[in-house]
Design an enzyme around this catalytic site. Structure first.
Site, PDB file in Angstrom:
ATOM      1  N   ARG A   5     -28.798  62.156  76.540  1.00 29.88           N
ATOM      2  CA  ARG A   5     -27.345  62.199  76.381  1.00 29.88           C
ATOM      3  C   ARG A   5     -26.933  63.084  75.222  1.00 29.88           C
ATOM      4  O   ARG A   5     -25.732  63.272  74.995  1.00 29.88           O
ATOM      5  CB  ARG A   5     -26.852  60.787  76.080  1.00 29.88           C
ATOM      6  CG  ARG A   5     -26.147  60.120  77.208  1.00 29.88           C
ATOM      7  CD  ARG A   5     -25.775  58.742  76.723  1.00 29.88           C
ATOM      8  NE  ARG A   5     -24.677  58.190  77.446  1.00 29.88           N
ATOM      9  CZ  ARG A   5     -24.809  57.424  78.531  1.00 29.88           C
ATOM     10  NH1 ARG A   5     -25.974  57.138  79.020  1.00 29.88           N
ATOM     11  NH2 ARG A   5     -23.739  56.954  79.118  1.00 29.88           N
ATOM     12  N   ARG A  44     -18.642  44.775  83.565  1.00 25.71           N
ATOM     13  CA  ARG A  44     -19.191  45.172  82.267  1.00 25.71           C
ATOM     14  C   ARG A  44     -18.097  45.151  81.205  1.00 25.71           C
ATOM     15  O   ARG A  44     -16.956  45.507  81.489  1.00 25.71           O
ATOM     16  CB  ARG A  44     -19.787  46.588  82.360  1.00 25.71           C
ATOM     17  CG  ARG A  44     -21.203  46.594  82.857  1.00 25.71           C
ATOM     18  CD  ARG A  44     -21.741  47.953  83.200  1.00 25.71           C
ATOM     19  NE  ARG A  44     -21.479  49.029  82.252  1.00 25.71           N
ATOM     20  CZ  ARG A  44     -21.941  50.264  82.386  1.00 25.71           C
ATOM     21  NH1 ARG A  44     -22.718  50.569  83.426  1.00 25.71           N
ATOM     22  NH2 ARG A  44     -21.656  51.193  81.503  1.00 25.71           N
ATOM     23  N   LYS A  61     -24.475  57.632  89.156  1.00 28.56           N
ATOM     24  CA  LYS A  61     -25.899  57.684  88.794  1.00 28.56           C
ATOM     25  C   LYS A  61     -26.608  56.397  89.246  1.00 28.56           C
ATOM     26  O   LYS A  61     -27.629  56.440  89.921  1.00 28.56           O
ATOM     27  CB  LYS A  61     -26.063  57.863  87.273  1.00 28.56           C
ATOM     28  CG  LYS A  61     -25.321  59.069  86.710  1.00 28.56           C
ATOM     29  CD  LYS A  61     -25.498  59.215  85.211  1.00 28.56           C
ATOM     30  CE  LYS A  61     -24.861  58.141  84.358  1.00 28.56           C
ATOM     31  NZ  LYS A  61     -23.378  58.091  84.367  1.00 28.56           N
ATOM     32  N   ARG A  94     -15.550  56.679  76.214  1.00 28.59           N
ATOM     33  CA  ARG A  94     -16.843  57.083  76.797  1.00 28.59           C
ATOM     34  C   ARG A  94     -16.750  58.509  77.352  1.00 28.59           C
ATOM     35  O   ARG A  94     -17.696  59.291  77.252  1.00 28.59           O
ATOM     36  CB  ARG A  94     -17.260  56.107  77.904  1.00 28.59           C
ATOM     37  CG  ARG A  94     -17.702  54.750  77.353  1.00 28.59           C
ATOM     38  CD  ARG A  94     -17.589  53.641  78.388  1.00 28.59           C
ATOM     39  NE  ARG A  94     -18.480  53.794  79.521  1.00 28.59           N
ATOM     40  CZ  ARG A  94     -18.349  53.125  80.659  1.00 28.59           C
ATOM     41  NH1 ARG A  94     -17.361  52.249  80.838  1.00 28.59           N
ATOM     42  NH2 ARG A  94     -19.205  53.319  81.657  1.00 28.59           N
ATOM     43  N   ARG A 137     -15.523  48.343  89.309  1.00 27.58           N
ATOM     44  CA  ARG A 137     -16.972  48.105  89.461  1.00 27.58           C
ATOM     45  C   ARG A 137     -17.344  46.650  89.195  1.00 27.58           C
ATOM     46  O   ARG A 137     -16.828  46.012  88.294  1.00 27.58           O
ATOM     47  CB  ARG A 137     -17.762  48.993  88.498  1.00 27.58           C
ATOM     48  CG  ARG A 137     -19.251  48.646  88.511  1.00 27.58           C
ATOM     49  CD  ARG A 137     -20.113  49.683  87.880  1.00 27.58           C
ATOM     50  NE  ARG A 137     -19.678  50.056  86.551  1.00 27.58           N
ATOM     51  CZ  ARG A 137     -20.221  51.066  85.861  1.00 27.58           C
ATOM     52  NH1 ARG A 137     -21.184  51.791  86.394  1.00 27.58           N
ATOM     53  NH2 ARG A 137     -19.779  51.351  84.662  1.00 27.58           N
TER      54      ARG A 137
END
Ligand code: AP5
Ligand code: ZN
Length: 217
Positions: A89, A161, A13, A172, A128
Site C-alpha cells: 500500500r 465493518r 479485491k 480511506r 457491505r
C-alpha cells in the site's frame, strides 16, 4: 502464480480473490483481514490497528512487511503462489516485497489494478456485510446473502465493518490516492501492471481477470 491485487476501498479485491485462490490453489493474503483478526483477539497490535483503521490511516510499513514476510516464509498454502490483497500500500512496502521475492527468485507475475471512480464506492462500502471469520463479503443490494444477515456457508451472523461509513471512507480514499497511487505508478514502470474496469458487474470483472491469467490481455 504470484500476484498483487490493487484498488481503492470497495473496488472488489476481497470479492474476486477467493475465486482466484480456488482456481489456482494459491493462498489469499488480505492484510486488512489479518489486522481485523488481531482486533478481534484484542492483542496490543489489534488495539493500535483499530484506531488507525477507524481513522482511515495506514498501519506502519514495518509491521505490515513483517506480517507478509512471515506468511510467505511459513504458510504452506503459499508454496504454489499467492494473491496479495491490500498489500503493498506504500512504495516502501512494494520495494520490500520486491526484495523478499528476489531473495527467493520468485518474482510477481501480475500487479492488477481494479480501476473505479470514487463516486461509485460509497454505495458499495455502506452496503457491505461481512462474515468476520472467513472474510467473505456480501452487499445488501448488489450481492445479498441467501438468508437475512447470515453467512451462506456457516449460517453465522454478518456484520458491518466499523470503518465502513461515509466519513471514514472519505479518509480511506484520500489515503489511497496519496499513498497507494504511487504504488500503482511503481508497477506501471514494470511489465506486470494490468488495469481492469472494476465498475463492471462481478462476473464481468472475473472474465477480465481470466483474460489476464490466460495471457489474452
Ligand atoms: P482492507 O481491509 O484492505 O480495506 P480496503 O483496501 O479499504 O478495501 P476493502 O476491503 O474496503 O475493499 P475491497 O476491494 O476488498 O471490496 P469488496 O470486494 O469487499 O484494509 C483495511 C484497513 O487496514 C486500511 O484502511 C488500513 O488502515 C489497514 N491496512 C490494511 N493493509 C495495510 C497495509 N498493507 N499497510 C498499512 N495499513 C494497512 O467489495 C466491497 C463491496 O462491494 C461488497 O459489499 C461487495 O459485495 C460489493 N462489490 C464488489 N464488487 C462489486 C461489483 N463488481 N459490483 C457491485 N458490487 C460489488
Ligand atoms: Zn477487502
Amino acid at each position: 502464480m504470484r500476484l498483487v491485487l490493487m484498488g481503492p476501498p470497495g473496488a472488489g479485491k476481497g470479492t474476486q480473490a477467493p475465486a482466484i485462490k480456488d482456481k489456482y490453489c494459491i493462498c489469499h493474503l488480505a492484510t486488512g483481514d489479518m489486522l481485523r483478526a488481531q482486533v478481534a483477539k484484542k492483542t496490543p497490535l489489534g488495539r493500535e490497528a483499530k484506531k488507525i483503521m477507524d481513522a482511515g490511516g495506514l498501519v506502519s510499513d514495518e509491521i505490515m512487511v513483517n506480517m507478509i514476510k512471515n506468511e510467505l516464509d511459513n504458510n504452506k498454502e503459499c508454496k504454489n503462489g499467492f494473491i496479495l490483497d491490500g498489500f503493498p500500500r506504500t512504495v516502501t512496502q512494494a520495494e520490500k516485497l520486491d526484495e523478499m521475492l528476489s531473495t527467493n527468485s520468485t518474482p510477481l507475475k501480475h500487479a492488477i489494478e481494479l480501476q473505479i471512480d470514487d463516486a461509485l464506492l460509497v454505495a458499495r462500502i455502506t452496503g457491505r456485510l461481512v462474515h468476520p471469520a472467513s472474510g467473505r463479503s456480501y452487499h445488501k443490494l448488489f450481492n445479498p446473502p441467501k438468508k437475512n444477515m447470515t453467512d451462506d456457508v456457516t449460517g453465522e451472523p454478518l456484520i458491518q465493518r466499523s470503518d465502513d461509513n461515509e466519513a471514514t471512507l472519505t479518509k480511506r480514499l484520500t489515503t489511497y490516492h496519496q499513498q497507494t497511487t504511487p504504488v500503482v505508478q511503481y508497477y506501471q514502470k514494470t511489465g506486470i501492471w494490468k488495469p481492469i474496469d472494476a465498475s463492471q458487474e462481478p462476473g464481468q470483472v472475473w472474465k477480465s481477470l481470466l483474460n489476464i491469467f490466460e495471457g489474452k490481455q
